[in-house]
Design a protein around this motif. Structure first.
Motif, mmCIF file in Angstrom:
data_model
loop_
_atom_site.group_PDB
_atom_site.id
_atom_site.type_symbol
_atom_site.label_atom_id
_atom_site.label_comp_id
_atom_site.label_asym_id
_atom_site.label_seq_id
_atom_site.Cartn_x
_atom_site.Cartn_y
_atom_site.Cartn_z
ATOM 1 N N GLY A 11 0.862 -1.195 0.000
ATOM 2 C CA GLY A 11 0.000 0.000 0.000
ATOM 3 C C GLY A 11 0.886 1.228 0.000
ATOM 4 O O GLY A 11 1.405 1.631 1.041
ATOM 5 N N ASN A 14 -0.958 7.678 0.268
ATOM 6 C CA ASN A 14 -0.746 8.881 1.065
ATOM 7 C C ASN A 14 0.069 8.650 2.341
ATOM 8 O O ASN A 14 1.121 9.240 2.547
ATOM 9 N N ILE A 15 -0.394 7.735 3.208
ATOM 10 C CA ILE A 15 0.240 7.593 4.532
ATOM 11 C C ILE A 15 1.579 6.857 4.434
ATOM 12 O O ILE A 15 2.385 6.915 5.368
ATOM 13 N N ASP A 36 2.273 -2.583 -4.302
ATOM 14 C CA ASP A 36 0.953 -1.953 -4.374
ATOM 15 C C ASP A 36 0.204 -2.608 -5.519
ATOM 16 O O ASP A 36 0.822 -3.080 -6.487
ATOM 17 N N ALA A 41 2.662 3.050 -8.319
ATOM 18 C CA ALA A 41 2.741 3.666 -6.978
ATOM 19 C C ALA A 41 3.904 3.049 -6.202
ATOM 20 O O ALA A 41 4.667 3.754 -5.528
ATOM 21 N N ILE A 56 2.977 -7.902 -5.170
ATOM 22 C CA ILE A 56 2.534 -8.350 -3.849
ATOM 23 C C ILE A 56 2.993 -9.798 -3.622
ATOM 24 O O ILE A 56 3.493 -10.145 -2.546
ATOM 25 N N ILE A 73 -6.202 0.452 1.638
ATOM 26 C CA ILE A 73 -7.467 1.070 2.067
ATOM 27 C C ILE A 73 -8.205 0.110 3.014
ATOM 28 O O ILE A 73 -7.982 -1.106 2.969
ATOM 29 N N PRO A 74 -9.088 0.639 3.872
ATOM 30 C CA PRO A 74 -9.711 -0.198 4.906
ATOM 31 C C PRO A 74 -10.317 -1.505 4.385
ATOM 32 O O PRO A 74 -10.152 -2.559 4.996
ATOM 33 N N HIS A 77 -7.796 -4.236 4.067
ATOM 34 C CA HIS A 77 -6.965 -4.607 5.219
ATOM 35 C C HIS A 77 -7.034 -6.106 5.512
ATOM 36 O O HIS A 77 -6.009 -6.764 5.708
ATOM 37 N N VAL A 80 -5.418 -8.511 2.668
ATOM 38 C CA VAL A 80 -3.953 -8.327 2.574
ATOM 39 C C VAL A 80 -3.277 -8.861 3.840
ATOM 40 O O VAL A 80 -2.267 -9.581 3.766
ATOM 41 N N ASP A 177 -13.476 5.515 10.904
ATOM 42 C CA ASP A 177 -12.338 6.282 10.388
ATOM 43 C C ASP A 177 -11.592 7.029 11.501
ATOM 44 O O ASP A 177 -10.376 6.935 11.598
ATOM 45 N N TYR A 181 -8.655 6.419 16.966
ATOM 46 C CA TYR A 181 -7.745 7.260 17.759
ATOM 47 C C TYR A 181 -8.291 7.460 19.176
ATOM 48 O O TYR A 181 -7.544 7.425 20.151
ATOM 49 N N ARG A 311 4.486 8.618 14.085
ATOM 50 C CA ARG A 311 3.796 7.449 13.549
ATOM 51 C C ARG A 311 4.852 6.436 13.109
ATOM 52 O O ARG A 311 5.899 6.836 12.607
#
Ligand SMILES: NC(=O)c1ccc[n+]([C@@H]2O[C@H](COP(=O)([O-])OP(=O)(O)OC[C@H]3O[C@@H](n4cnc5c(N)ncnc54)[C@H](O)[C@@H]3O)[C@@H](O)[C@H]2O)c1
Length: 377
Positions: A11, A14-15, A36, A41, A56, A73-74, A77, A80, A177, A181, A311
Protein backbone atom coordinates in the motif's frame (compact mmCIF):
# COMPACT_ATOMS: atom_id res chain seq x y z
CA UNK A 1 16.04 -13.62 17.48
CA UNK A 2 17.63 -11.07 15.16
CA UNK A 3 18.07 -7.48 16.31
CA UNK A 4 16.34 -6.03 13.25
CA UNK A 5 13.23 -7.10 11.38
CA UNK A 6 12.93 -6.79 7.60
CA UNK A 7 9.83 -4.78 6.71
CA UNK A 8 7.78 -4.88 3.51
CA UNK A 9 5.16 -2.20 2.94
CA UNK A 10 2.01 -3.09 0.99
CA UNK A 11 0.00 0.00 0.00
CA UNK A 12 2.06 2.92 -1.32
CA UNK A 13 -0.45 5.77 -1.07
CA UNK A 14 -0.75 8.88 1.06
CA UNK A 15 0.24 7.59 4.53
CA UNK A 16 3.07 5.40 3.22
CA UNK A 17 5.40 8.42 3.01
CA UNK A 18 5.07 8.83 6.78
CA UNK A 19 6.11 5.21 7.37
CA UNK A 20 8.98 5.41 4.88
CA UNK A 21 10.30 8.68 6.28
CA UNK A 22 9.85 8.04 10.02
CA UNK A 23 10.78 4.35 10.32
CA UNK A 24 14.54 5.12 10.11
CA UNK A 25 14.21 6.90 13.49
CA UNK A 26 13.50 3.60 15.20
CA UNK A 27 15.50 0.55 16.24
CA UNK A 28 14.52 -2.95 15.18
CA UNK A 29 13.17 -2.04 11.74
CA UNK A 30 14.56 -2.00 8.24
CA UNK A 31 12.19 -1.27 5.36
CA UNK A 32 13.43 -3.35 2.43
CA UNK A 33 10.63 -3.56 -0.13
CA UNK A 34 7.23 -2.22 -1.11
CA UNK A 35 4.29 -3.32 -3.24
CA UNK A 36 0.95 -1.95 -4.37
CA UNK A 37 -1.94 -3.15 -6.51
CA UNK A 38 -0.87 -0.17 -8.61
CA UNK A 39 2.69 -1.09 -9.65
CA UNK A 40 3.49 2.51 -10.55
CA UNK A 41 2.74 3.67 -6.98
CA UNK A 42 5.16 1.05 -5.60
CA UNK A 43 7.81 1.99 -8.15
CA UNK A 44 7.55 5.67 -7.23
CA UNK A 45 7.94 5.05 -3.47
CA UNK A 46 10.78 2.58 -4.10
CA UNK A 47 12.67 5.24 -6.03
CA UNK A 48 11.93 7.95 -3.44
CA UNK A 49 13.07 5.88 -0.45
CA UNK A 50 15.70 3.54 -1.91
CA UNK A 51 13.89 0.23 -1.41
CA UNK A 52 12.92 -2.52 -3.86
CA UNK A 53 9.54 -2.41 -5.65
CA UNK A 54 8.00 -5.87 -5.90
CA UNK A 55 4.66 -7.38 -6.84
CA UNK A 56 2.53 -8.35 -3.85
CA UNK A 57 3.28 -12.03 -4.54
CA UNK A 58 7.04 -11.39 -4.71
CA UNK A 59 7.00 -9.41 -1.47
CA UNK A 60 5.06 -12.14 0.34
CA UNK A 61 7.57 -14.73 -0.91
CA UNK A 62 10.58 -12.55 0.02
CA UNK A 63 12.58 -14.39 2.72
CA UNK A 64 14.12 -11.14 3.96
CA UNK A 65 10.71 -9.75 4.95
CA UNK A 66 9.67 -10.57 8.53
CA UNK A 67 6.84 -8.02 8.91
CA UNK A 68 4.31 -6.84 6.35
CA UNK A 69 3.03 -3.33 6.99
CA UNK A 70 -0.46 -3.05 5.53
CA UNK A 71 -1.16 0.51 4.38
CA UNK A 72 -3.92 -0.33 1.91
CA UNK A 73 -7.47 1.07 2.07
CA UNK A 74 -9.71 -0.20 4.91
CA UNK A 75 -11.64 -2.64 2.70
CA UNK A 76 -8.38 -4.35 1.68
CA UNK A 77 -6.97 -4.61 5.22
CA UNK A 78 -8.42 -8.05 5.90
CA UNK A 79 -7.45 -9.87 2.66
CA UNK A 80 -3.95 -8.33 2.57
CA UNK A 81 -3.23 -9.06 6.26
CA UNK A 82 -4.61 -12.58 5.89
CA UNK A 83 -2.41 -13.27 2.85
CA UNK A 84 0.64 -11.95 4.73
CA UNK A 85 -0.03 -14.21 7.73
CA UNK A 86 -0.58 -17.18 5.45
CA UNK A 87 2.79 -16.38 3.86
CA UNK A 88 4.37 -16.62 7.34
CA UNK A 89 4.87 -12.88 7.95
CA UNK A 90 4.04 -10.84 11.04
CA UNK A 91 1.56 -8.07 10.23
CA UNK A 92 1.22 -4.44 11.30
CA UNK A 93 -1.80 -2.67 9.79
CA UNK A 94 -3.06 0.87 9.52
CA UNK A 95 -6.43 1.42 11.18
CA UNK A 96 -9.03 0.05 11.24
CA UNK A 97 -7.51 -3.41 11.68
CA UNK A 98 -10.50 -5.02 9.94
CA UNK A 99 -14.13 -4.10 9.29
CA UNK A 100 -15.77 -6.84 11.38
CA UNK A 101 -15.08 -8.86 14.47
CA UNK A 102 -15.32 -12.06 12.39
CA UNK A 103 -12.48 -10.92 10.13
CA UNK A 104 -10.37 -10.07 13.18
CA UNK A 105 -11.05 -13.41 14.84
CA UNK A 106 -9.93 -15.14 11.64
CA UNK A 107 -6.66 -13.17 11.68
CA UNK A 108 -6.24 -14.09 15.35
CA UNK A 109 -6.78 -17.79 14.52
CA UNK A 110 -4.22 -17.84 11.69
CA UNK A 111 -1.67 -15.80 13.69
CA UNK A 112 -2.00 -18.15 16.66
CA UNK A 113 -1.71 -21.25 14.49
CA UNK A 114 1.46 -19.92 12.85
CA UNK A 115 2.98 -18.27 15.91
CA UNK A 116 2.90 -14.79 14.31
CA UNK A 117 2.13 -11.35 15.69
CA UNK A 118 -0.49 -8.89 14.48
CA UNK A 119 -0.38 -5.24 15.46
CA UNK A 120 -2.27 -2.17 14.36
CA UNK A 121 -2.29 1.63 14.44
CA UNK A 122 -3.25 4.02 15.90
CA UNK A 123 -0.08 4.58 17.87
CA UNK A 124 -0.69 8.26 18.64
CA UNK A 125 -1.55 7.28 22.23
CA UNK A 126 2.19 6.61 22.60
CA UNK A 127 2.79 10.36 22.11
CA UNK A 128 4.35 12.55 24.77
CA UNK A 129 1.06 14.28 25.56
CA UNK A 130 -1.02 11.13 25.90
CA UNK A 131 1.63 9.36 27.94
CA UNK A 132 1.79 12.41 30.23
CA UNK A 133 -2.00 12.09 30.65
CA UNK A 134 -1.51 8.36 31.33
CA UNK A 135 1.13 9.03 33.99
CA UNK A 136 -1.10 11.62 35.64
CA UNK A 137 -4.00 9.14 35.75
CA UNK A 138 -1.75 6.30 36.99
CA UNK A 139 -0.38 8.60 39.72
CA UNK A 140 -3.93 9.27 40.90
CA UNK A 141 -4.03 12.87 39.61
CA UNK A 142 -7.83 12.89 39.22
CA UNK A 143 -8.65 9.95 41.47
CA UNK A 144 -10.78 7.18 39.97
CA UNK A 145 -12.12 8.00 36.50
CA UNK A 146 -15.90 7.83 36.70
CA UNK A 147 -17.04 9.44 33.45
CA UNK A 148 -16.01 11.48 30.45
CA UNK A 149 -16.96 12.95 27.09
CA UNK A 150 -15.25 12.73 23.69
CA UNK A 151 -16.08 14.58 20.49
CA UNK A 152 -14.69 14.16 16.99
CA UNK A 153 -16.88 16.20 14.66
CA UNK A 154 -16.56 18.03 11.37
CA UNK A 155 -18.38 18.61 8.10
CA UNK A 156 -16.99 15.61 6.21
CA UNK A 157 -14.36 14.49 3.75
CA UNK A 158 -15.82 15.34 0.34
CA UNK A 159 -14.34 18.84 0.39
CA UNK A 160 -10.68 17.69 0.48
CA UNK A 161 -10.32 14.01 -0.48
CA UNK A 162 -10.12 13.41 -4.25
CA UNK A 163 -12.08 10.12 -4.03
CA UNK A 164 -14.25 10.38 -0.89
CA UNK A 165 -16.77 7.65 -1.87
CA UNK A 166 -15.48 5.00 0.58
CA UNK A 167 -15.91 7.30 3.58
CA UNK A 168 -19.70 7.19 3.06
CA UNK A 169 -20.09 3.46 2.41
CA UNK A 170 -20.33 0.59 4.94
CA UNK A 171 -16.87 0.18 6.48
CA UNK A 172 -16.40 3.98 6.32
CA UNK A 173 -18.16 6.63 8.39
CA UNK A 174 -16.68 8.74 11.19
CA UNK A 175 -16.64 6.04 13.87
CA UNK A 176 -14.51 3.54 11.92
CA UNK A 177 -12.34 6.28 10.39
CA UNK A 178 -11.67 8.59 13.36
CA UNK A 179 -12.98 6.47 16.25
CA UNK A 180 -9.82 4.30 16.45
CA UNK A 181 -7.75 7.26 17.76
CA UNK A 182 -10.21 7.98 20.55
CA UNK A 183 -10.88 4.37 21.47
CA UNK A 184 -7.19 3.41 21.54
CA UNK A 185 -6.58 6.38 23.83
CA UNK A 186 -9.50 5.48 26.10
CA UNK A 187 -8.15 1.92 26.37
CA UNK A 188 -4.77 3.46 27.22
CA UNK A 189 -6.24 5.71 29.92
CA UNK A 190 -9.27 3.82 31.24
CA UNK A 191 -8.95 0.19 30.06
CA UNK A 192 -11.35 -2.16 28.27
CA UNK A 193 -15.07 -1.61 27.62
CA UNK A 194 -17.92 -3.85 28.81
CA UNK A 195 -20.92 -2.72 26.78
CA UNK A 196 -22.01 0.05 24.44
CA UNK A 197 -25.11 1.78 23.09
CA UNK A 198 -25.35 4.00 20.06
CA UNK A 199 -27.77 6.29 18.29
CA UNK A 200 -26.87 6.66 14.65
CA UNK A 201 -28.18 8.96 11.94
CA UNK A 202 -27.23 10.78 8.75
CA UNK A 203 -27.93 14.35 7.74
CA UNK A 204 -28.47 13.48 4.08
CA UNK A 205 -28.74 10.55 1.68
CA UNK A 206 -26.17 12.01 -0.72
CA UNK A 207 -23.14 14.30 -0.60
CA UNK A 208 -21.82 16.61 -3.28
CA UNK A 209 -18.07 16.40 -3.88
CA UNK A 210 -16.45 19.85 -3.81
CA UNK A 211 -12.81 18.69 -4.12
CA UNK A 212 -11.05 18.27 -7.44
CA UNK A 213 -11.14 16.53 -9.87
CA UNK A 214 -14.74 15.37 -9.27
CA UNK A 215 -16.20 18.70 -8.13
CA UNK A 216 -20.01 18.64 -8.42
CA UNK A 217 -20.40 14.85 -8.53
CA UNK A 218 -23.10 13.47 -6.22
CA UNK A 219 -22.24 10.33 -4.21
CA UNK A 220 -24.50 8.14 -2.03
CA UNK A 221 -24.34 7.99 1.78
CA UNK A 222 -24.89 4.40 2.88
CA UNK A 223 -23.55 4.50 6.43
CA UNK A 224 -24.37 6.67 9.48
CA UNK A 225 -22.54 9.99 9.54
CA UNK A 226 -23.51 10.96 13.09
CA UNK A 227 -22.92 8.49 15.92
CA UNK A 228 -23.67 9.25 19.57
CA UNK A 229 -22.30 6.44 21.72
CA UNK A 230 -22.31 5.45 25.37
CA UNK A 231 -19.41 3.30 26.57
CA UNK A 232 -19.49 1.46 29.87
CA UNK A 233 -15.96 0.43 30.89
CA UNK A 234 -15.02 -2.66 32.88
CA UNK A 235 -13.73 -0.21 35.52
CA UNK A 236 -17.27 1.16 35.89
CA UNK A 237 -16.53 4.47 34.13
CA UNK A 238 -19.20 5.67 31.69
CA UNK A 239 -18.02 7.81 28.78
CA UNK A 240 -19.81 9.37 25.81
CA UNK A 241 -18.28 9.50 22.33
CA UNK A 242 -19.77 11.53 19.50
CA UNK A 243 -18.34 11.11 16.00
CA UNK A 244 -19.90 13.08 13.18
CA UNK A 245 -19.36 14.40 9.68
CA UNK A 246 -22.57 16.45 9.85
CA UNK A 247 -21.25 19.32 12.00
CA UNK A 248 -19.88 22.60 10.59
CA UNK A 249 -18.56 24.00 13.86
CA UNK A 250 -18.72 23.28 17.57
CA UNK A 251 -17.14 24.17 20.93
CA UNK A 252 -16.62 20.74 22.46
CA UNK A 253 -13.17 19.59 23.59
CA UNK A 254 -11.69 16.39 22.10
CA UNK A 255 -11.55 14.38 25.30
CA UNK A 256 -12.44 15.22 28.90
CA UNK A 257 -12.19 12.66 31.68
CA UNK A 258 -13.81 13.23 35.06
CA UNK A 259 -12.52 11.58 38.23
CA UNK A 260 -13.36 11.47 41.91
CA UNK A 261 -10.70 14.13 42.62
CA UNK A 262 -10.58 16.27 39.48
CA UNK A 263 -10.86 16.51 35.70
CA UNK A 264 -8.40 15.83 32.89
CA UNK A 265 -8.38 17.58 29.48
CA UNK A 266 -6.67 15.39 26.88
CA UNK A 267 -5.51 16.94 23.57
CA UNK A 268 -6.52 15.60 20.15
CA UNK A 269 -5.90 11.82 20.12
CA UNK A 270 -5.11 12.05 16.39
CA UNK A 271 -1.75 13.64 17.24
CA UNK A 272 1.25 12.78 19.44
CA UNK A 273 1.65 16.16 21.09
CA UNK A 274 -0.48 18.88 22.64
CA UNK A 275 -1.13 20.45 26.00
CA UNK A 276 -2.63 18.31 28.76
CA UNK A 277 -4.66 20.23 31.33
CA UNK A 278 -6.23 19.19 34.60
CA UNK A 279 -8.01 20.53 37.64
CA UNK A 280 -8.35 19.23 41.16
CA UNK A 281 -11.33 19.69 43.44
CA UNK A 282 -10.49 23.42 43.49
CA UNK A 283 -11.75 23.52 39.84
CA UNK A 284 -8.65 25.50 38.84
CA UNK A 285 -7.76 24.19 35.36
CA UNK A 286 -4.02 24.34 34.66
CA UNK A 287 -1.65 22.86 32.09
CA UNK A 288 0.35 19.91 33.42
CA UNK A 289 4.04 20.62 33.54
CA UNK A 290 5.46 19.46 30.19
CA UNK A 291 7.93 16.58 30.35
CA UNK A 292 10.83 15.77 28.09
CA UNK A 293 9.20 12.79 26.39
CA UNK A 294 10.88 11.82 23.09
CA UNK A 295 7.52 11.41 21.33
CA UNK A 296 6.40 14.91 22.28
CA UNK A 297 9.29 16.74 20.66
CA UNK A 298 8.51 18.78 17.54
CA UNK A 299 9.98 17.12 14.47
CA UNK A 300 7.77 18.41 11.64
CA UNK A 301 6.27 21.56 10.22
CA UNK A 302 2.52 21.55 9.53
CA UNK A 303 0.02 24.17 8.32
CA UNK A 304 -0.83 24.71 12.02
CA UNK A 305 2.81 25.15 13.07
CA UNK A 306 5.45 22.73 14.36
CA UNK A 307 4.26 19.35 15.59
CA UNK A 308 5.39 16.00 16.99
CA UNK A 309 4.82 13.11 14.60
CA UNK A 310 6.16 9.68 15.54
CA UNK A 311 3.80 7.45 13.55
CA UNK A 312 5.47 4.02 13.19
CA UNK A 313 6.26 4.06 16.95
CA UNK A 314 3.64 1.31 17.32
CA UNK A 315 5.34 -0.74 14.62
CA UNK A 316 8.74 -0.20 16.26
CA UNK A 317 7.30 -1.21 19.62
CA UNK A 318 5.93 -4.39 18.02
CA UNK A 319 9.30 -5.15 16.42
CA UNK A 320 11.11 -4.66 19.76
CA UNK A 321 8.42 -6.71 21.52
CA UNK A 322 9.11 -9.57 19.11
CA UNK A 323 12.87 -9.20 19.57
CA UNK A 324 12.60 -8.97 23.38
CA UNK A 325 9.73 -11.48 23.77
CA UNK A 326 7.31 -9.06 25.45
CA UNK A 327 3.77 -7.72 24.87
CA UNK A 328 3.37 -5.14 22.09
CA UNK A 329 1.39 -2.05 23.03
CA UNK A 330 -0.54 -1.82 19.71
CA UNK A 331 -1.48 -5.50 19.90
CA UNK A 332 -4.13 -7.53 18.12
CA UNK A 333 -6.11 -7.96 21.35
CA UNK A 334 -6.34 -4.22 21.92
CA UNK A 335 -7.09 -3.19 18.33
CA UNK A 336 -9.60 -5.99 17.84
CA UNK A 337 -11.31 -4.88 21.06
CA UNK A 338 -11.44 -1.44 19.44
CA UNK A 339 -13.07 -2.91 16.32
CA UNK A 340 -15.54 -4.74 18.59
CA UNK A 341 -16.39 -1.44 20.33
CA UNK A 342 -16.89 0.46 17.06
CA UNK A 343 -18.88 -2.20 15.22
CA UNK A 344 -21.00 -2.85 18.34
CA UNK A 345 -21.84 0.88 18.52
CA UNK A 346 -23.05 0.70 14.90
CA UNK A 347 -24.96 -2.50 15.66
CA UNK A 348 -26.60 -0.87 18.67
CA UNK A 349 -27.67 2.03 16.50
CA UNK A 350 -29.18 -0.30 13.92
CA UNK A 351 -30.92 -2.57 16.46
CA UNK A 352 -31.87 -0.08 19.18
CA UNK A 353 -30.37 -1.99 22.13
CA UNK A 354 -27.27 -2.17 24.32
CA UNK A 355 -24.61 -4.51 22.93
CA UNK A 356 -22.31 -6.48 25.26
CA UNK A 357 -18.78 -6.82 23.93
CA UNK A 358 -17.42 -10.31 23.32
CA UNK A 359 -13.76 -9.28 23.38
CA UNK A 360 -11.62 -7.66 26.03
CA UNK A 361 -8.00 -6.68 26.53
CA UNK A 362 -5.57 -5.34 29.09
CA UNK A 363 -4.41 -1.72 29.25
CA UNK A 364 -1.15 -1.35 27.33
CA UNK A 365 1.95 -0.81 29.43
CA UNK A 366 2.68 2.89 29.88
CA UNK A 367 5.46 4.25 27.65
CA UNK A 368 7.52 6.57 29.79
CA UNK A 369 10.52 8.64 28.74
CA UNK A 370 13.03 5.79 29.07
CA UNK A 371 10.85 3.21 27.33
CA UNK A 372 10.22 5.60 24.43
CA UNK A 373 13.92 6.48 24.21
CA UNK A 374 14.72 2.77 24.01
CA UNK A 375 12.69 2.49 20.81
CA UNK A 376 14.75 5.18 19.08
CA UNK A 377 18.12 4.70 17.39
N1 LIG B 1 -3.77 9.50 4.75
C1 LIG B 1 -3.66 9.69 6.05
O1 LIG B 1 -3.34 10.80 6.51
C2 LIG B 1 -3.87 8.56 7.00
C3 LIG B 1 -3.59 8.79 8.32
C4 LIG B 1 -3.72 7.75 9.22
C5 LIG B 1 -4.18 6.54 8.78
N2 LIG B 1 -4.49 6.32 7.47
C6 LIG B 1 -4.96 4.99 7.09
O2 LIG B 1 -4.00 4.43 6.20
C7 LIG B 1 -4.64 3.61 5.23
C8 LIG B 1 -4.26 4.08 3.85
O3 LIG B 1 -4.65 5.43 3.72
P1 LIG B 1 -4.07 6.35 2.55
O4 LIG B 1 -4.60 7.71 2.84
O5 LIG B 1 -2.62 6.12 2.40
O6 LIG B 1 -4.87 5.75 1.30
P2 LIG B 1 -4.46 5.88 -0.24
O7 LIG B 1 -5.72 5.63 -0.99
O8 LIG B 1 -3.71 7.14 -0.47
O9 LIG B 1 -3.42 4.67 -0.47
C9 LIG B 1 -3.80 3.32 -0.39
C10 LIG B 1 -2.92 2.53 -1.35
O10 LIG B 1 -3.25 1.15 -1.22
C11 LIG B 1 -3.29 0.58 -2.51
N3 LIG B 1 -4.16 -0.60 -2.47
C12 LIG B 1 -5.51 -0.64 -2.40
N4 LIG B 1 -5.95 -1.90 -2.34
C13 LIG B 1 -4.85 -2.68 -2.39
C14 LIG B 1 -4.64 -4.08 -2.38
N5 LIG B 1 -5.68 -4.93 -2.29
N6 LIG B 1 -3.38 -4.55 -2.43
C15 LIG B 1 -2.33 -3.69 -2.54
N7 LIG B 1 -2.47 -2.36 -2.55
C16 LIG B 1 -3.71 -1.86 -2.48
C17 LIG B 1 -3.78 1.67 -3.42
O11 LIG B 1 -3.43 1.44 -4.77
C18 LIG B 1 -3.11 2.90 -2.81
O12 LIG B 1 -1.84 3.15 -3.41
C19 LIG B 1 -6.13 3.70 5.53
O13 LIG B 1 -6.51 2.59 6.30
C20 LIG B 1 -6.27 4.99 6.35
O14 LIG B 1 -7.34 4.91 7.26
C21 LIG B 1 -4.33 7.31 6.57
Amino acid sequence: MTKELGVGIIGCGNISTTYFSLSPLFKGLKVLACADINAQAAKQRAEEYGVVAQTIEELLANDEIDVVVNLTIPDAHYPVSKAALEAGKHVYSEKPLVLSLEQGEELRRIAKEKGLAVGCAPDTFLGGAHQLARKFVDDGGIGRITSGACYVMGPGMEMWHPNPDFFFLPGGGPILDMGPYYIANLINLVGPVKRVAGLTSKASETRTITSQPRNGEIIPVKTPTTIQALLEFVSGATITLTASWDVWSHRHANMELYGTDGSLYVPDPNFFGGVVEASGRDKDIKALEAWDHPFGKFNQESPNGPRANYRTAGLADMAMALIEGRDARCSLDRTLHGVDIMTSILKSGAEGRFVDLTTTCTQPAALGIEEAQALLK
